[in-house]
Design a protein around this motif. Structure first.
Motif, PDB file in Angstrom:
ATOM      1  N   LEU A  12       0.834  -1.201   0.000  1.00  0.00           N
ATOM      2  CA  LEU A  12       0.000   0.000   0.000  1.00  0.00           C
ATOM      3  C   LEU A  12       0.868   1.250   0.000  1.00  0.00           C
ATOM      4  O   LEU A  12       0.591   2.208  -0.736  1.00  0.00           O
ATOM      5  CB  LEU A  12      -0.937   0.003   1.210  1.00  0.00           C
ATOM      6  CG  LEU A  12      -1.759   1.284   1.405  1.00  0.00           C
ATOM      7  CD1 LEU A  12      -2.686   1.544   0.220  1.00  0.00           C
ATOM      8  CD2 LEU A  12      -2.533   1.219   2.708  1.00  0.00           C
ATOM      9  N   GLU A  13       1.913   1.260   0.796  1.00  0.00           N
ATOM     10  CA  GLU A  13       2.821   2.423   0.869  1.00  0.00           C
ATOM     11  C   GLU A  13       3.427   2.700  -0.503  1.00  0.00           C
ATOM     12  O   GLU A  13       3.527   3.862  -0.915  1.00  0.00           O
ATOM     13  CB  GLU A  13       3.908   2.169   1.903  1.00  0.00           C
ATOM     14  CG  GLU A  13       4.736   3.379   2.236  1.00  0.00           C
ATOM     15  CD  GLU A  13       3.944   4.457   2.981  1.00  0.00           C
ATOM     16  OE1 GLU A  13       4.132   5.646   2.649  1.00  0.00           O
ATOM     17  OE2 GLU A  13       3.161   4.128   3.871  1.00  0.00           O
ATOM     18  N   THR A  14       3.813   1.679  -1.228  1.00  0.00           N
ATOM     19  CA  THR A  14       4.364   1.840  -2.577  1.00  0.00           C
ATOM     20  C   THR A  14       3.339   2.474  -3.508  1.00  0.00           C
ATOM     21  O   THR A  14       3.666   3.388  -4.281  1.00  0.00           O
ATOM     22  CB  THR A  14       4.816   0.470  -3.131  1.00  0.00           C
ATOM     23  OG1 THR A  14       5.833  -0.056  -2.274  1.00  0.00           O
ATOM     24  CG2 THR A  14       5.355   0.587  -4.547  1.00  0.00           C
ATOM     25  N   ILE A  15       2.106   2.015  -3.423  1.00  0.00           N
ATOM     26  CA  ILE A  15       1.032   2.561  -4.261  1.00  0.00           C
ATOM     27  C   ILE A  15       0.763   4.016  -3.892  1.00  0.00           C
ATOM     28  O   ILE A  15       0.630   4.873  -4.780  1.00  0.00           O
ATOM     29  CB  ILE A  15      -0.247   1.706  -4.111  1.00  0.00           C
ATOM     30  CG1 ILE A  15      -0.015   0.325  -4.735  1.00  0.00           C
ATOM     31  CG2 ILE A  15      -1.452   2.398  -4.739  1.00  0.00           C
ATOM     32  CD1 ILE A  15      -1.056  -0.706  -4.350  1.00  0.00           C
ATOM     33  N   LEU A  16       0.698   4.305  -2.610  1.00  0.00           N
ATOM     34  CA  LEU A  16       0.451   5.678  -2.169  1.00  0.00           C
ATOM     35  C   LEU A  16       1.549   6.616  -2.655  1.00  0.00           C
ATOM     36  O   LEU A  16       1.261   7.715  -3.144  1.00  0.00           O
ATOM     37  CB  LEU A  16       0.334   5.738  -0.642  1.00  0.00           C
ATOM     38  CG  LEU A  16      -0.905   5.094  -0.022  1.00  0.00           C
ATOM     39  CD1 LEU A  16      -0.769   5.053   1.503  1.00  0.00           C
ATOM     40  CD2 LEU A  16      -2.175   5.818  -0.442  1.00  0.00           C
ATOM     41  N   GLN A  17       2.794   6.196  -2.516  1.00  0.00           N
ATOM     42  CA  GLN A  17       3.911   7.043  -2.945  1.00  0.00           C
ATOM     43  C   GLN A  17       3.861   7.299  -4.449  1.00  0.00           C
ATOM     44  O   GLN A  17       4.082   8.422  -4.893  1.00  0.00           O
ATOM     45  CB  GLN A  17       5.237   6.409  -2.549  1.00  0.00           C
ATOM     46  CG  GLN A  17       5.507   6.483  -1.068  1.00  0.00           C
ATOM     47  CD  GLN A  17       6.807   5.787  -0.670  1.00  0.00           C
ATOM     48  OE1 GLN A  17       7.535   5.264  -1.496  1.00  0.00           O
ATOM     49  NE2 GLN A  17       7.081   5.781   0.632  1.00  0.00           N
ATOM     50  N   ALA A  18       3.557   6.261  -5.218  1.00  0.00           N
ATOM     51  CA  ALA A  18       3.488   6.413  -6.673  1.00  0.00           C
ATOM     52  C   ALA A  18       2.379   7.382  -7.077  1.00  0.00           C
ATOM     53  O   ALA A  18       2.491   8.080  -8.085  1.00  0.00           O
ATOM     54  CB  ALA A  18       3.274   5.055  -7.336  1.00  0.00           C
ATOM     55  N   ALA A  19       1.324   7.436  -6.274  1.00  0.00           N
ATOM     56  CA  ALA A  19       0.192   8.324  -6.564  1.00  0.00           C
ATOM     57  C   ALA A  19       0.327   9.677  -5.866  1.00  0.00           C
ATOM     58  O   ALA A  19      -0.587  10.506  -5.937  1.00  0.00           O
ATOM     59  CB  ALA A  19      -1.109   7.648  -6.141  1.00  0.00           C
ATOM     60  N   HIS A  20       1.470   9.896  -5.196  1.00  0.00           N
ATOM     61  CA  HIS A  20       1.708  11.138  -4.441  1.00  0.00           C
ATOM     62  C   HIS A  20       0.624  11.363  -3.387  1.00  0.00           C
ATOM     63  O   HIS A  20       0.138  12.478  -3.203  1.00  0.00           O
ATOM     64  CB  HIS A  20       1.833  12.339  -5.375  1.00  0.00           C
ATOM     65  CG  HIS A  20       2.887  12.153  -6.418  1.00  0.00           C
ATOM     66  ND1 HIS A  20       4.226  12.157  -6.127  1.00  0.00           N
ATOM     67  CD2 HIS A  20       2.786  11.907  -7.752  1.00  0.00           C
ATOM     68  CE1 HIS A  20       4.912  11.947  -7.232  1.00  0.00           C
ATOM     69  NE2 HIS A  20       4.062  11.791  -8.225  1.00  0.00           N
ATOM     70  N   LEU A  21       0.270  10.292  -2.696  1.00  0.00           N
ATOM     71  CA  LEU A  21      -0.716  10.323  -1.623  1.00  0.00           C
ATOM     72  C   LEU A  21      -0.065   9.836  -0.336  1.00  0.00           C
ATOM     73  O   LEU A  21       1.024   9.274  -0.359  1.00  0.00           O
ATOM     74  CB  LEU A  21      -1.924   9.440  -1.960  1.00  0.00           C
ATOM     75  CG  LEU A  21      -2.715   9.821  -3.216  1.00  0.00           C
ATOM     76  CD1 LEU A  21      -3.770   8.769  -3.516  1.00  0.00           C
ATOM     77  CD2 LEU A  21      -3.352  11.189  -3.047  1.00  0.00           C
ATOM     78  N   GLY A  22      -0.767  10.041   0.764  1.00  0.00           N
ATOM     79  CA  GLY A  22      -0.264   9.585   2.052  1.00  0.00           C
ATOM     80  C   GLY A  22      -1.267   8.684   2.746  1.00  0.00           C
ATOM     81  O   GLY A  22      -2.381   8.468   2.263  1.00  0.00           O
ATOM     82  N   ARG A  23      -0.867   8.191   3.880  1.00  0.00           N
ATOM     83  CA  ARG A  23      -1.731   7.310   4.659  1.00  0.00           C
ATOM     84  C   ARG A  23      -3.038   7.986   5.049  1.00  0.00           C
ATOM     85  O   ARG A  23      -4.060   7.327   5.219  1.00  0.00           O
ATOM     86  CB  ARG A  23      -0.993   6.831   5.908  1.00  0.00           C
ATOM     87  CG  ARG A  23       0.214   5.980   5.582  1.00  0.00           C
ATOM     88  CD  ARG A  23       1.014   5.628   6.811  1.00  0.00           C
ATOM     89  NE  ARG A  23       2.213   4.902   6.406  1.00  0.00           N
ATOM     90  CZ  ARG A  23       3.061   4.375   7.247  1.00  0.00           C
ATOM     91  NH1 ARG A  23       2.875   4.501   8.554  1.00  0.00           N
ATOM     92  NH2 ARG A  23       4.113   3.724   6.808  1.00  0.00           N
ATOM     93  N   GLU A  24      -3.004   9.303   5.185  1.00  0.00           N
ATOM     94  CA  GLU A  24      -4.213  10.038   5.546  1.00  0.00           C
ATOM     95  C   GLU A  24      -5.273   9.999   4.444  1.00  0.00           C
ATOM     96  O   GLU A  24      -6.423  10.315   4.678  1.00  0.00           O
ATOM     97  CB  GLU A  24      -3.885  11.491   5.904  1.00  0.00           C
ATOM     98  CG  GLU A  24      -3.386  12.334   4.762  1.00  0.00           C
ATOM     99  CD  GLU A  24      -1.903  12.166   4.428  1.00  0.00           C
ATOM    100  OE1 GLU A  24      -1.444  12.836   3.488  1.00  0.00           O
ATOM    101  OE2 GLU A  24      -1.200  11.386   5.096  1.00  0.00           O
ATOM    102  N   ASN A  25      -4.883   9.602   3.223  1.00  0.00           N
ATOM    103  CA  ASN A  25      -5.837   9.491   2.124  1.00  0.00           C
ATOM    104  C   ASN A  25      -6.626   8.178   2.150  1.00  0.00           C
ATOM    105  O   ASN A  25      -7.578   8.015   1.396  1.00  0.00           O
ATOM    106  CB  ASN A  25      -5.127   9.620   0.776  1.00  0.00           C
ATOM    107  CG  ASN A  25      -4.555  10.999   0.571  1.00  0.00           C
ATOM    108  OD1 ASN A  25      -3.352  11.205   0.723  1.00  0.00           O
ATOM    109  ND2 ASN A  25      -5.398  11.961   0.252  1.00  0.00           N
ATOM    110  N   VAL A  26      -6.237   7.252   3.007  1.00  0.00           N
ATOM    111  CA  VAL A  26      -6.982   5.998   3.139  1.00  0.00           C
ATOM    112  C   VAL A  26      -8.181   6.281   4.039  1.00  0.00           C
ATOM    113  O   VAL A  26      -8.022   6.646   5.196  1.00  0.00           O
ATOM    114  CB  VAL A  26      -6.099   4.882   3.751  1.00  0.00           C
ATOM    115  CG1 VAL A  26      -6.900   3.591   3.901  1.00  0.00           C
ATOM    116  CG2 VAL A  26      -4.858   4.651   2.900  1.00  0.00           C
TER     117      VAL A  26
END
Length: 82
Positions: A12-26
């Motif tokens: 999930l962290e890899t996907i978030l980083q690739a999308a320029h998102l953070g854990r707070e977006n979950v």
């Protein structure tokens, strides 16, 4: 269980980083557990450590009789981005 949960969060962290998102977006997580009653506490220890305490996403836990590839845990995530 803990190893599988941590691997899910690493992915999930890899996907978030690739999308320029953070854990707070979950905003929501669906957790599927084989033997949910027995394994929930072990999954929770990794889950709680991943998300910021003030931004825990909504969560549903679903007991499953079988998950593919012998997994004990599977998760899907809903993300929000403005």
């Amino acid at each position: 269980m803990e190893k599988q949960t941590k691997k899910i969060f690493a992915n999930l962290e890899t996907i978030l980083q690739a999308a320029h998102l953070g854990r707070e977006n979950v905003v929501a997580v669906r957790v599927y557990l084989v033997e949910a009653q027995r394994l929930l506490e072990r999954m929770n220890s990794a889950y709680v450590g991943f998300f910021p305490p003030d931004r825990m996403p909504a969560r549903s836990v679903i007991g499953a009789s079988y998950l593919t590839r012998g997994a004990q845990v599977e998760m899907d995530f809903v993300l929000h981005h403005e």
